[in-house]
Design a protein around this motif. Structure first.
Motif, mmCIF file in Angstrom:
data_model
loop_
_atom_site.group_PDB
_atom_site.id
_atom_site.type_symbol
_atom_site.label_atom_id
_atom_site.label_comp_id
_atom_site.label_asym_id
_atom_site.label_seq_id
_atom_site.Cartn_x
_atom_site.Cartn_y
_atom_site.Cartn_z
ATOM 1 N N PHE A 107 -46.454 22.559 -42.769
ATOM 2 C CA PHE A 107 -46.103 22.850 -41.377
ATOM 3 C C PHE A 107 -46.697 21.801 -40.429
ATOM 4 C CE2 PHE A 107 -45.612 26.939 -43.471
ATOM 5 C CZ PHE A 107 -44.388 27.350 -42.991
ATOM 6 N N ILE A 108 -47.947 21.453 -40.632
ATOM 7 C CA ILE A 108 -48.617 20.511 -39.739
ATOM 8 C C ILE A 108 -48.005 19.117 -39.855
ATOM 9 C CG2 ILE A 108 -50.821 19.328 -39.315
ATOM 10 C CD1 ILE A 108 -52.194 22.002 -40.076
ATOM 11 N N ALA A 109 -47.774 18.648 -41.085
ATOM 12 C CA ALA A 109 -47.219 17.301 -41.277
ATOM 13 C C ALA A 109 -45.795 17.204 -40.747
ATOM 14 C CB ALA A 109 -47.264 16.930 -42.758
ATOM 15 N N VAL A 110 -45.005 18.213 -41.004
ATOM 16 C CA VAL A 110 -43.614 18.193 -40.526
ATOM 17 C C VAL A 110 -43.587 18.211 -39.010
ATOM 18 C CG1 VAL A 110 -41.463 19.523 -40.433
ATOM 19 C CG2 VAL A 110 -42.617 19.166 -42.623
ATOM 20 N N ARG A 111 -44.373 19.080 -38.396
ATOM 21 C CA ARG A 111 -44.415 19.171 -36.930
ATOM 22 C C ARG A 111 -44.845 17.844 -36.327
ATOM 23 N NH1 ARG A 111 -44.988 18.859 -32.156
ATOM 24 N NH2 ARG A 111 -45.091 20.544 -30.644
ATOM 25 N N ALA A 112 -45.838 17.195 -36.936
ATOM 26 C CA ALA A 112 -46.341 15.917 -36.427
ATOM 27 C C ALA A 112 -45.310 14.802 -36.580
ATOM 28 C CB ALA A 112 -47.630 15.533 -37.149
ATOM 29 N N ALA A 113 -44.457 14.884 -37.591
ATOM 30 C CA ALA A 113 -43.476 13.830 -37.856
ATOM 31 C C ALA A 113 -42.197 13.975 -37.043
ATOM 32 C CB ALA A 113 -43.121 13.823 -39.346
ATOM 33 N N LEU A 114 -41.996 15.125 -36.410
ATOM 34 C CA LEU A 114 -40.759 15.351 -35.662
ATOM 35 C C LEU A 114 -40.693 14.514 -34.393
ATOM 36 C CD1 LEU A 114 -40.370 19.224 -35.846
ATOM 37 C CD2 LEU A 114 -38.887 17.517 -36.920
ATOM 38 N N PRO A 115 -39.500 14.027 -34.055
ATOM 39 C CA PRO A 115 -39.318 13.379 -32.751
ATOM 40 C C PRO A 115 -39.552 14.412 -31.639
ATOM 41 C CG PRO A 115 -37.462 12.916 -34.202
ATOM 42 C CD PRO A 115 -38.286 13.976 -34.866
ATOM 43 N N ALA A 116 -39.995 13.957 -30.505
ATOM 44 C CA ALA A 116 -40.305 14.857 -29.386
ATOM 45 C C ALA A 116 -39.134 15.768 -29.027
ATOM 46 C CB ALA A 116 -40.738 14.044 -28.175
ATOM 47 N N VAL A 117 -37.910 15.260 -29.165
ATOM 48 C CA VAL A 117 -36.727 16.042 -28.810
ATOM 49 C C VAL A 117 -36.586 17.295 -29.671
ATOM 50 C CG1 VAL A 117 -35.104 14.789 -30.296
ATOM 51 C CG2 VAL A 117 -34.280 15.830 -28.189
ATOM 52 N N GLY A 145 -35.899 23.178 -44.039
ATOM 53 C CA GLY A 145 -34.936 22.662 -43.066
ATOM 54 C C GLY A 145 -35.556 21.656 -42.109
ATOM 55 N N TRP A 146 -36.716 21.981 -41.574
ATOM 56 C CA TRP A 146 -37.365 21.079 -40.630
ATOM 57 C C TRP A 146 -37.929 19.851 -41.322
ATOM 58 C CZ3 TRP A 146 -36.571 20.747 -35.709
ATOM 59 C CH2 TRP A 146 -36.076 21.867 -35.022
ATOM 60 N N TRP A 147 -38.351 19.972 -42.584
ATOM 61 C CA TRP A 147 -38.803 18.804 -43.341
ATOM 62 C C TRP A 147 -37.645 17.824 -43.510
ATOM 63 C CZ3 TRP A 147 -37.444 17.278 -48.430
ATOM 64 C CH2 TRP A 147 -38.206 16.238 -48.947
ATOM 65 N N ARG A 148 -36.461 18.351 -43.791
ATOM 66 C CA ARG A 148 -35.280 17.486 -43.914
ATOM 67 C C ARG A 148 -34.974 16.782 -42.601
ATOM 68 N NH1 ARG A 148 -31.955 21.838 -47.413
ATOM 69 N NH2 ARG A 148 -32.756 21.218 -49.442
ATOM 70 N N ILE A 149 -35.088 17.509 -41.509
ATOM 71 C CA ILE A 149 -34.860 16.905 -40.191
ATOM 72 C C ILE A 149 -35.888 15.805 -39.932
ATOM 73 C CG2 ILE A 149 -35.021 17.335 -37.698
ATOM 74 C CD1 ILE A 149 -33.720 20.110 -38.301
ATOM 75 N N ALA A 150 -37.153 16.089 -40.204
ATOM 76 C CA ALA A 150 -38.215 15.100 -39.964
ATOM 77 C C ALA A 150 -38.010 13.852 -40.816
ATOM 78 C CB ALA A 150 -39.586 15.721 -40.245
ATOM 79 N N THR A 151 -37.665 14.038 -42.095
ATOM 80 C CA THR A 151 -37.477 12.871 -42.956
ATOM 81 C C THR A 151 -36.232 12.090 -42.557
ATOM 82 O OG1 THR A 151 -36.378 14.217 -44.655
ATOM 83 C CG2 THR A 151 -38.731 13.818 -44.921
ATOM 84 N N ARG A 152 -35.178 12.786 -42.164
ATOM 85 C CA ARG A 152 -33.948 12.100 -41.723
ATOM 86 C C ARG A 152 -34.220 11.301 -40.447
ATOM 87 N NH1 ARG A 152 -30.859 9.543 -39.618
ATOM 88 N NH2 ARG A 152 -28.608 9.751 -39.396
ATOM 89 N N ALA A 153 -34.929 11.901 -39.522
ATOM 90 C CA ALA A 153 -35.248 11.211 -38.272
ATOM 91 C C ALA A 153 -36.160 10.010 -38.527
ATOM 92 C CB ALA A 153 -35.898 12.167 -37.290
ATOM 93 N N ALA A 154 -37.076 10.133 -39.473
ATOM 94 C CA ALA A 154 -37.998 9.043 -39.779
ATOM 95 C C ALA A 154 -37.298 7.883 -40.489
ATOM 96 C CB ALA A 154 -39.148 9.554 -40.642
#
Length: 98
Positions: A12-22, A51-60
């Motif tokens: 949870f912490i790593a995914v949240r930190a990796a997300l774009p601000a949007v 789901g959010w991990w996929r979003i974070a990795t895709r955005a990264a």
């Protein structure tokens, strides 16, 4: 910036930190909704994190493309057509095939 999925730890912490601000507010709101249930469901939490991990990795993988996608989504929500070839024209070129 390019990265692979393994570069973002599936926590949870790593995914949240990796997300774009949007995306951060939506992550927070959904997590709050799930965790404020009287008895949070582990499967729901796992689906949420996946789901959010996929979003974070895709955005990264391509942050510029991710930002462009959000800008186009904003245009569509405001009834503005983003630039590009209309779907009808693409289908006509392909003989109506997808």
């Amino acid at each position: 910036m390019r990265t692979d999925q393994a570069a973002i730890e599936r926590t949870f912490i790593a995914v949240r930190a990796a997300l774009p601000a949007v995306n951060s507010a939506a992550f927070d709101a959904e997590l709050a909704r799930i965790t404020h249930a009287s008895l949070p469901d582990p499967a729901t939490l796992d689906n949420f994190l996946t789901g959010w991990w996929r979003i974070a990795t895709r955005a990264a993988q391509d942050s510029e493309d991710w930002q462009r996608m959000h800008a186009e989504a904003k245009q569509i929500r405001s009834d503005q057509c983003p630039s590009g070839t209309p779907l009808a024209e693409i289908l006509a070129r392909r003989g109506g095939r997808m």
